[in-house]
Design an enzyme around this catalytic site. Sequence first.
Site, short mmCIF file in Angstrom:
data_model
loop_
_atom_site.label_atom_id
_atom_site.label_comp_id
_atom_site.label_asym_id
_atom_site.label_seq_id
_atom_site.Cartn_x
_atom_site.Cartn_y
_atom_site.Cartn_z
N CYS A 199 -23.60 -111.46 88.34
CA CYS A 199 -24.36 -110.78 87.65
C CYS A 199 -25.38 -109.63 88.24
CB CYS A 199 -25.19 -111.88 86.74
SG CYS A 199 -24.63 -112.95 85.87
N PRO A 239 -27.80 -103.09 80.85
CA PRO A 239 -27.57 -102.11 79.89
C PRO A 239 -28.10 -100.58 80.64
CG PRO A 239 -28.30 -104.08 78.71
CD PRO A 239 -28.16 -104.26 80.07
N THR A 262 -17.96 -110.75 83.90
CA THR A 262 -16.70 -111.33 83.93
C THR A 262 -16.67 -112.99 83.87
OG1 THR A 262 -15.68 -109.42 84.93
CG2 THR A 262 -14.48 -111.37 85.12
N HIS A 273 18.08 -86.85 85.36
CA HIS A 273 17.34 -85.56 85.14
C HIS A 273 16.22 -85.65 86.26
CE1 HIS A 273 19.43 -85.23 81.47
NE2 HIS A 273 18.81 -86.12 80.87
N GLN A 274 16.32 -84.28 86.81
CA GLN A 274 15.31 -84.14 87.97
C GLN A 274 13.59 -84.23 87.59
OE1 GLN A 274 14.56 -80.31 90.20
NE2 GLN A 274 15.52 -81.38 91.74
N GLU A 295 -16.46 -102.35 89.35
CA GLU A 295 -17.01 -102.54 90.71
C GLU A 295 -17.24 -100.87 91.11
OE1 GLU A 295 -15.56 -105.51 93.34
OE2 GLU A 295 -14.90 -106.86 91.48
N1 CAA Z 1 -23.71 -101.90 103.52
C1 CAA Z 1 -25.04 -102.14 103.92
N2 CAA Z 1 -26.05 -101.50 103.49
C2 CAA Z 1 -25.64 -100.68 102.46
C3 CAA Z 1 -24.42 -100.05 102.14
C4 CAA Z 1 -23.60 -100.72 102.47
N3 CAA Z 1 -22.25 -100.63 102.21
N4 CAA Z 1 -24.56 -99.16 101.07
C5 CAA Z 1 -26.17 -98.91 101.03
N5 CAA Z 1 -26.68 -99.59 101.90
C6 CAA Z 1 -28.26 -99.52 102.17
C7 CAA Z 1 -28.61 -98.16 102.57
O1 CAA Z 1 -28.54 -98.11 103.94
C8 CAA Z 1 -29.94 -98.24 102.13
O2 CAA Z 1 -30.75 -98.99 102.93
P1 CAA Z 1 -32.48 -98.83 103.41
O3 CAA Z 1 -32.94 -99.51 102.31
O4 CAA Z 1 -32.60 -99.46 104.66
O5 CAA Z 1 -32.51 -97.37 103.18
C9 CAA Z 1 -29.96 -98.99 100.85
O6 CAA Z 1 -28.72 -99.71 100.85
C10 CAA Z 1 -29.94 -98.02 99.74
O7 CAA Z 1 -28.72 -97.17 99.94
P2 CAA Z 1 -28.61 -95.90 98.83
O8 CAA Z 1 -29.83 -94.90 99.14
O9 CAA Z 1 -27.17 -95.22 99.41
O10 CAA Z 1 -28.67 -96.45 97.25
P3 CAA Z 1 -28.39 -95.79 96.15
O11 CAA Z 1 -29.45 -96.30 95.06
O12 CAA Z 1 -28.34 -94.28 96.10
O13 CAA Z 1 -26.98 -96.50 95.56
C11 CAA Z 1 -24.77 -96.56 95.30
C12 CAA Z 1 -25.83 -96.28 96.15
C13 CAA Z 1 -23.58 -96.36 96.05
C14 CAA Z 1 -24.68 -95.45 94.05
C15 CAA Z 1 -24.79 -97.99 94.67
O14 CAA Z 1 -25.81 -98.00 93.88
C16 CAA Z 1 -23.34 -98.40 94.03
O15 CAA Z 1 -22.49 -98.80 94.84
N6 CAA Z 1 -23.56 -98.31 92.57
C17 CAA Z 1 -22.24 -98.93 91.90
C18 CAA Z 1 -22.59 -100.30 91.31
C19 CAA Z 1 -21.42 -101.07 91.14
O16 CAA Z 1 -20.45 -100.95 91.92
N7 CAA Z 1 -21.46 -101.92 90.13
C20 CAA Z 1 -20.38 -102.70 90.00
C21 CAA Z 1 -21.23 -103.99 89.28
S1 CAA Z 1 -20.03 -105.40 89.52
C22 CAA Z 1 -18.51 -105.13 88.50
O17 CAA Z 1 -18.23 -104.10 87.77
C23 CAA Z 1 -17.82 -106.49 88.44
C24 CAA Z 1 -17.38 -107.02 87.10
O18 CAA Z 1 -17.36 -108.25 87.01
C25 CAA Z 1 -17.30 -106.09 85.75
#
Ligand code: CAA
Length: 388
Positions: A124, A128, A158, A277-278, A362
């Site tokens: 989770c 929204p 999910t 057909h290509q 994701e």
């Molecule tokens: N590994 C370790 N640390 C990480 C990291 C990683 N991959 N990515 C970022 N960090 C750390 C950064 O180093 C930073 O650390 P500090 O606090 O020390 O500065 C901190 O996290 C913040 O990083 P960002 O400034 O890059 O953060 P942001 O707010 O700009 O967000 C983003 C980055 C990539 C946009 C992120 O918010 C993101 O991935 N968003 C998408 C969310 C997502 O995928 N949601 C899917 C939900 S799950 C789902 O869909 C499943 C389902 O069942 C439907």
Amino acid sequence: MVDFTLTDEQKALREMAHDFAEKEIRPVAWEYDRDGTWPEEILRKAWELGLMNGHTPEEYGGPGLTYLEGAIVEEELSWGCSGIATSIGANGLATAPLGVAGSEELKRKYLGMLTEEYKLASFCLTEPDAGSDVSGMRTTAVRKGDKYVINGSKCFITNGGYADWYTVYAKTDKEAGHRGISCFVVPRDDTVTVDKKEDKMGQRASNTATITFNETEIPADHLIGEENKGFKIAMMTLDRTRPGVAAMATGIARAAFEFATEYSKERVQFGVPIAMHQAIQFMIADMATKVHISRLATWNSAVLLDQGRRNTIESSHAKRFAADAAMEVATDAVQVYGGYGFIKDYPVEKLMRDAKIMQLYEGTSQIQRLVIARETLLPRRIEEPATV
Ligand code: CAA
């Protein structure tokens, strides 16, 4: 050494997953999609065979598959039906934060719960007002003595309607942005309500619900890792699970490619099978390349994890490429079928609808590009393996 040759055990695992997809999933996939049927009996069989909870280590009762092996299984199940594969795989997403930062007690209790008998858990994160922008979440967790009290709503969850427990992200410091988020294990009780089952474009057999926590109390030791470190746990979780989504996208693309190839050999126009057909040959060739490259990128991102290395950029490469490729391949498969491709009596329109979610959940394809751009232009110095 660069070598993607599978071992005999890995080939047997792939065969087992393929057999399951062919015999248990494919025969009902289109009907379940049409009716939005929850595939309970398939999930139970998958659990029996050890196709669920694949990454759970043996010490907690799981099969302890590597990330590469998990990707192999996910491609096969998704070749059968990605909606059903998503339902089978969702425990993996819910349990990944425990693998990243969970205490021994939490792992023993909650991973064990899923391997001792058929049970489900959900991840989770999304709300929204907090989709791509995770730190915009409003759910709160307030510490009261030896408990946390959780309030808020999570959407697009999910398996949410059927889960026995949840990994929940909530603000423990509202003023601290991404540094004020914590991650918890939340058992389902009477204070947890399932508000909505979404009526989706694709993956219609999977359950997608809104889950609301109303003054939900959990023991303080159900915090995963440290307080206010939840954002990183979420990012590290997604690094570990995006290869699985890329594998599922590869499975959809492969299914669409196979249907289109077979159809092109049967369908006669201008006196010859359209495969002569290509115009069609080049579409088939492009599909084949996209499936191949999707799998290579997926396996590469998974193997890095198996080597204990940070795979952030490779994970986003794989998820981005395979998701976009699945959408393109499925759309082209409909094109190869011509007008028949647009009709529900034929198999490919379902794949086109299913492929769309690959570019959304994701992390959208745009978020993957954002990650790739940041990792390219401003690489962060995070030690390998990344820790919280
Ligand atoms: N590994 C370790 N640390 C990480 C990291 C990683 N991959 N990515 C970022 N960090 C750390 C950064 O180093 C930073 O650390 P500090 O606090 O020390 O500065 C901190 O996290 C913040 O990083 P960002 O400034 O890059 O953060 P942001 O707010 O700009 O967000 C983003 C980055 C990539 C946009 C992120 O918010 C993101 O991935 N968003 C998408 C969310 C997502 O995928 N949601 C899917 C939900 S799950 C789902 O869909 C499943 C389902 O069942 C439907």
